[in-house]
Structures are given as C-alpha cells and as structure tokens.
Scaffold this motif. Sequence first.
Motif, PDB file in Angstrom:
ATOM      1  N   ASN A 226       0.852  -1.195   0.000  1.00 23.45           N
ATOM      2  CA  ASN A 226       0.000   0.000   0.000  1.00 23.45           C
ATOM      3  C   ASN A 226       0.892   1.250   0.000  1.00 23.45           C
ATOM      4  O   ASN A 226       1.639   1.494   0.955  1.00 23.45           O
ATOM      5  CB  ASN A 226      -0.908  -0.002   1.228  1.00 23.45           C
ATOM      6  N   GLU A 227       0.827   2.004  -1.082  1.00 30.49           N
ATOM      7  CA  GLU A 227       1.785   3.098  -1.281  1.00 30.49           C
ATOM      8  C   GLU A 227       1.669   4.185  -0.215  1.00 30.49           C
ATOM      9  O   GLU A 227       2.680   4.740   0.232  1.00 30.49           O
ATOM     10  CB  GLU A 227       1.589   3.706  -2.673  1.00 30.49           C
ATOM     11  N   GLU A 228       0.461   4.516   0.202  1.00 27.56           N
ATOM     12  CA  GLU A 228       0.281   5.572   1.197  1.00 27.56           C
ATOM     13  C   GLU A 228       0.850   5.148   2.554  1.00 27.56           C
ATOM     14  O   GLU A 228       1.507   5.943   3.250  1.00 27.56           O
ATOM     15  CB  GLU A 228      -1.190   5.945   1.319  1.00 27.56           C
ATOM     16  N   THR A 229       0.590   3.893   2.932  1.00 26.18           N
ATOM     17  CA  THR A 229       1.137   3.397   4.202  1.00 26.18           C
ATOM     18  C   THR A 229       2.666   3.378   4.153  1.00 26.18           C
ATOM     19  O   THR A 229       3.332   3.785   5.107  1.00 26.18           O
ATOM     20  CB  THR A 229       0.602   1.976   4.508  1.00 26.18           C
ATOM     21  N   ILE A 230       3.208   2.911   3.033  1.00 18.88           N
ATOM     22  CA  ILE A 230       4.669   2.890   2.863  1.00 18.88           C
ATOM     23  C   ILE A 230       5.236   4.298   2.992  1.00 18.88           C
ATOM     24  O   ILE A 230       6.243   4.528   3.676  1.00 18.88           O
ATOM     25  CB  ILE A 230       5.048   2.273   1.500  1.00 18.88           C
ATOM     26  N   ARG A 231       4.566   5.270   2.352  1.00 17.31           N
ATOM     27  CA  ARG A 231       5.052   6.658   2.387  1.00 17.31           C
ATOM     28  C   ARG A 231       5.038   7.217   3.807  1.00 17.31           C
ATOM     29  O   ARG A 231       6.001   7.854   4.247  1.00 17.31           O
ATOM     30  CB  ARG A 231       4.176   7.534   1.467  1.00 17.31           C
ATOM     31  N   GLN A 232       3.937   6.967   4.541  1.00 20.53           N
ATOM     32  CA  GLN A 232       3.822   7.489   5.905  1.00 20.53           C
ATOM     33  C   GLN A 232       4.894   6.896   6.829  1.00 20.53           C
ATOM     34  O   GLN A 232       5.533   7.616   7.600  1.00 20.53           O
ATOM     35  CB  GLN A 232       2.430   7.176   6.463  1.00 20.53           C
ATOM     36  N   VAL A 233       5.076   5.584   6.730  1.00 24.66           N
ATOM     37  CA  VAL A 233       6.055   4.933   7.597  1.00 24.66           C
ATOM     38  C   VAL A 233       7.469   5.388   7.250  1.00 24.66           C
ATOM     39  O   VAL A 233       8.264   5.732   8.130  1.00 24.66           O
ATOM     40  CB  VAL A 233       5.932   3.397   7.486  1.00 24.66           C
ATOM     41  N   ARG A 234       7.788   5.407   5.958  1.00 24.48           N
ATOM     42  CA  ARG A 234       9.143   5.821   5.550  1.00 24.48           C
ATOM     43  C   ARG A 234       9.419   7.266   5.969  1.00 24.48           C
ATOM     44  O   ARG A 234      10.533   7.584   6.411  1.00 24.48           O
ATOM     45  CB  ARG A 234       9.291   5.656   4.040  1.00 24.48           C
ATOM     46  N   SER A 235       8.440   8.132   5.845  1.00 19.44           N
ATOM     47  CA  SER A 235       8.619   9.538   6.222  1.00 19.44           C
ATOM     48  C   SER A 235       8.958   9.678   7.708  1.00 19.44           C
ATOM     49  O   SER A 235       9.884  10.405   8.081  1.00 19.44           O
ATOM     50  CB  SER A 235       7.350  10.330   5.904  1.00 19.44           C
ATOM     51  N   ALA A 236       8.209   8.963   8.558  1.00 17.62           N
ATOM     52  CA  ALA A 236       8.477   9.024  10.004  1.00 17.62           C
ATOM     53  C   ALA A 236       9.856   8.460  10.325  1.00 17.62           C
ATOM     54  O   ALA A 236      10.614   9.040  11.114  1.00 17.62           O
ATOM     55  CB  ALA A 236       7.388   8.262  10.764  1.00 17.62           C
ATOM     56  N   CYS A 237      10.199   7.340   9.690  1.00 18.30           N
ATOM     57  CA  CYS A 237      11.499   6.711   9.936  1.00 18.30           C
ATOM     58  C   CYS A 237      12.651   7.623   9.514  1.00 18.30           C
ATOM     59  O   CYS A 237      13.660   7.740  10.205  1.00 18.30           O
ATOM     60  CB  CYS A 237      11.605   5.388   9.183  1.00 18.30           C
ATOM     61  N   GLU A 238      12.503   8.268   8.362  1.00 20.64           N
ATOM     62  CA  GLU A 238      13.581   9.130   7.855  1.00 20.64           C
ATOM     63  C   GLU A 238      13.809  10.332   8.771  1.00 20.64           C
ATOM     64  O   GLU A 238      14.949  10.763   8.952  1.00 20.64           O
ATOM     65  CB  GLU A 238      13.241   9.589   6.437  1.00 20.64           C
TER      66      GLU A 238
END
Length: 576
Positions: A226-238
């Motif tokens: 799921n692209e939106e979930t991936i984006r949200q998680v990656r953003s927080a991690c970065e």
Amino acid sequence: MSKPMMRFRKQAEERCRKVLEKSGCGDAEITLETPPEDLGDLAFPCFSLAKRLRKAPQKIAEDLSADMEPSGLIERIEANGPYVNFFMDRSKLAEEVLRDVLEEGKGYGRLDKKNVRILLEHTSANPTGPLHVGRARNPIIGDTMARILRMAGYDVTSEFYLNDVGRQVVVLSYGVRELELDTEPERDKDDYRLVLHYQKANALMEEDPSVLDEINGMLYDLEHGNEETIRQVRSACERVLAAIMNTLDEINVKIDQFTWESKFIEEGQVEGVIETLKKSPLCKQEEEGAYALELDSYGIHGRDADFVFTRKDGTSLYTTRDLAYHLDKFGRCDIAINVLGEDQKLGQTQLAAALDIIGEERRPEWIFYAFVSLPEGRMSTRKGQVVYLDDLLDEAVDRALSEVKKRRGDISGERMTEIARSVGRGAVRFNIVRIQAEKQIVFKWEEALNFEGSSAPFIQYSHARACSILRKAEREGLDWKGYDPSCLSEKQELDLTKAIGMLPLIVEECAEGRKAHTMAQYAVELAIMFNQLYQFVSVLKAPERERKARLALVEASKICLGNVLGLLGIDAPEEM
C-alpha cells in the motif's frame, strides 16, 4: 615497512618450529605469551609437550633453548622454568621502530592489504526515538571495529539496517498521524519529538483493542505494498534517522551505507525465502495458519524450537526478512559481521539454522555485547525509562569545560569549548569501548565521566603533552633531524620504543579477534609509558645527541598516540 615486533615474533616462532621438528613434535601448536617484565619479550610454554616427550616441562625448555641460536632481532634465548624466553635486541628495535613511525606517519600501524571485503553491520537501531545509553555500545563498538579492520588491511563497508516494516515503526507512524502531543519534547529534534508519539501510541494500543486492530491493518497494508502506508512509515522513519545520525556524528561514528528492510519485500526476496522454507520437511503449519520451522534437530528445544516465519495472515516476521537480508549480504562481501545485543543470540542461532535449511553454507560472524543498564534496571525506550546518549554527551562536555576553565585561563572561550567537546565526547566513547563487549556495564554518571586514570582525557593529554614538547623545541630552534637511535638507552626510552613498536601487532590482534577493547587497553599502556619518559628523562635540556634521539622518540610517540586515538574514534588535541 619492516614492522620489527611482528618480525621478532615470526623469528621466535621459526626457532620454536625448527627445534620442535627435530624433536619429532613438528605438528605441535606454537603459542607465544608475553612474560613478566625482565623475563624476556616473548615466552614459549612447554607444558603441552611433556606427555609426548616424556620429560618435565622444565627439562624440555632447557633442551629446546640450548638448541636455538639467537640472530636477527633475537638477542638471546633462555630457559626459565617451563618456558623458553626470547629477548629482543632493543637497540635494533629502537632503530627500526623510529624509522617506521617517522616515515609512515599517520599510516603507521597499517597492515598489508588483504583484498578481503567485510560488510560490518552495526547500530541498526529501530528508528522510533533517540539513541539511549543502554544501546550506545553498538555504534561505538561497531565503528571502532570498522576503523581497526581497515587499519588491518581489510576493505570494510559499515552498514545500518533500517527497520521500516515491523510493528514498532507502524506504531510510530500511527502515533504521528493520529495523536496530538500534550507535552513538549525535551529537545528540538525529531527523534525526541516523534518518540512521544510512539510512546503515546504504544500505551493506547495496549489499552484499546480497536487501535491494535488498526495498527495490525497498517502492518498488513505495509507488507502488501500500500503506497500511502509505505510513504507514511518511511517519512516518520527518515525523520528519526536524520536525528539519530546527528547524535552519532557527535561521537565520530561514521556509517557508509543504509539498507531499508522494506527493500526485500518490494523486490520479492522475502517471498522467495518463504516459499523455500515451506518446502522444507521441517516446516509445519500452526493451527491458526502461521508457518514455522521445527528446529529441535539443531539443538534448539522447548518453545524456542519453533521458528515462526509467517503470521497467520501471511505477513512475514523480522526473522524472515533478516534471512533475505543475509542472503543479500553474502553477495556483497567475503565476511559479514553483525554487532548485536546479547538478547539477539537465540534469534541468530535460529537464523543460522534457517540458513542451513535453505542450503546456504555461509554464516555471519557475530560480535555480541551486554547492555548498559541503570542501577535500577534495564533501559527501555518503550517505557520511557532511559538516559539518552545526547544527555550523556552534554553532561560530559559541561564537566570537561569546567575542568578546562580551571586549567586554561589563558585561552579564549571558543577554544575552551572546542577542547571540552573533544575531551567530553572522547571520555564517553572510551568509557564504553574499554570494557570487553561481553561484560555488562552498569551506567553511573561518576564513572562514565571520570577524567582520571584509564580514560580518554589521560590519553589525549599525553598526545597534547608530546605536541607541547615539540612546539617548544621548534621555538628554540631544536629538531630531531640526524638523530642517532643508539643514544636511547634509558629504561623508559626502551620501554616506550617497544610499546610504540607493538601497534601493528595490536592492530592484528584486535582485528583477527574482533576485540575493540584491547585497543583501548593498549592506548592506556602507551600513554603511561610516554608519561614515564616525560617524568624521568630530560628531553630539551639533554646533551645534543641524546636530545635529538629523544625528540625523535617524542615525535614517534605523538604519531602513535594520534593514530591509536583515531582508531578509537577519539580526537587527538594538540593542546588541553
């Protein structure tokens, strides 16, 4: 270059091998030890030969030593009880050591290139909050080992493996997306800000089943692309990762590259691992639908014998993704080394078993470390019971600045702060790396920030003292050009020369044994030897021939101390 201490050891080994072959024990293991002071520089113990030769170890030592001829760097060979003791020609040592150090400079201690690629994974902290002191050993041990292995001639790449798939980062992402903070972070840094979201979401998840369901749903979506979930998680991690790297930079920890865990899901390696594991005769499906391997045949028993590699909903676990990561690692290196907390021992044993099951012959090496704990118990980011590494570093610099102000009222405030940063942060790094990795550290402020005795400030001060002597010599128009090493005859001079000559051997010992703490111990011994020279031997006021030789020795000491501090990731200040 010559590396006389290594050559001396090799010459002693060759003498032992030659006489052992004559005695019919040519296959015997040759282990050389460091004897007590005044009993030589190396010793060969004869205990293990007693049964084969049917003689007392003392008699064996006498017979072997009588059949050995000193030559090269070996000045004499003597039997002492059950040992054959080798004495080095100290005049030759002084000549060769000083020549090596003064010619090689910052490269002194470097071993020949091995053309072996090492991938050293360290730190790999979950990007959910600031680094705490409890896990500070990982980046410090890892970075120090990377420096030592490079000095030993290995081609080293350090790597941070980032968890951007597991439950913890999903909890973090949920907290950032859904929850408002009711408290201000301790620092204006994203790791301190976002950890509050993580802790609040973690507490809410444990109280509210609907939140748990939502987080489980996000975890499923994440693994299924799921692209939106991936984006949200990656953003927080970065955001958290960038803040963590700022902290690591403060203690001179450098990381060459980052690998994101999600890569192995996106590119299909995890699915490939799952399908291979399902074909194993050791695979079983649990009642609820999860898949596991039965590892009893690998000596793993009880509850730990089940290596679960998919959940009941088909999503993978960290251990499954770790398998894919290691298969990827093996394609990028000759030796893979993992720096891990002792709580990972079981998981790594299961990993090794799973690698065998899928037909992979290679295994990583592990450097396990015991955690740093508080007197009241273990630290935990999840529970908020921690001392953060940033707090420790700030406190160390404050205490160092207080000491600098007492001693150096003659320099600017800016220079005081510079010195305090080097000293305080070096003290933290050294205090952690000096303890053998397997031994636990109970964190106490008064010990962590001790600036006396076996500490980084003591070693740094020795380097600064050497720089001061050389600066004063330069002001007086004095130098070491044209020095005669035969003028070095005082005990303190010869002991220091030998200590400097040991660096290539110590680099080899630390690299091959994967032991960072040995370098810290050597640094203290080297500093002690230099300070004994300073205390008992006149340098600048000595007659010209002795002065030149001693200035050359001080220059060599400065170079060696600086190189050792560099291997420990600690600044080498020229004044303190």
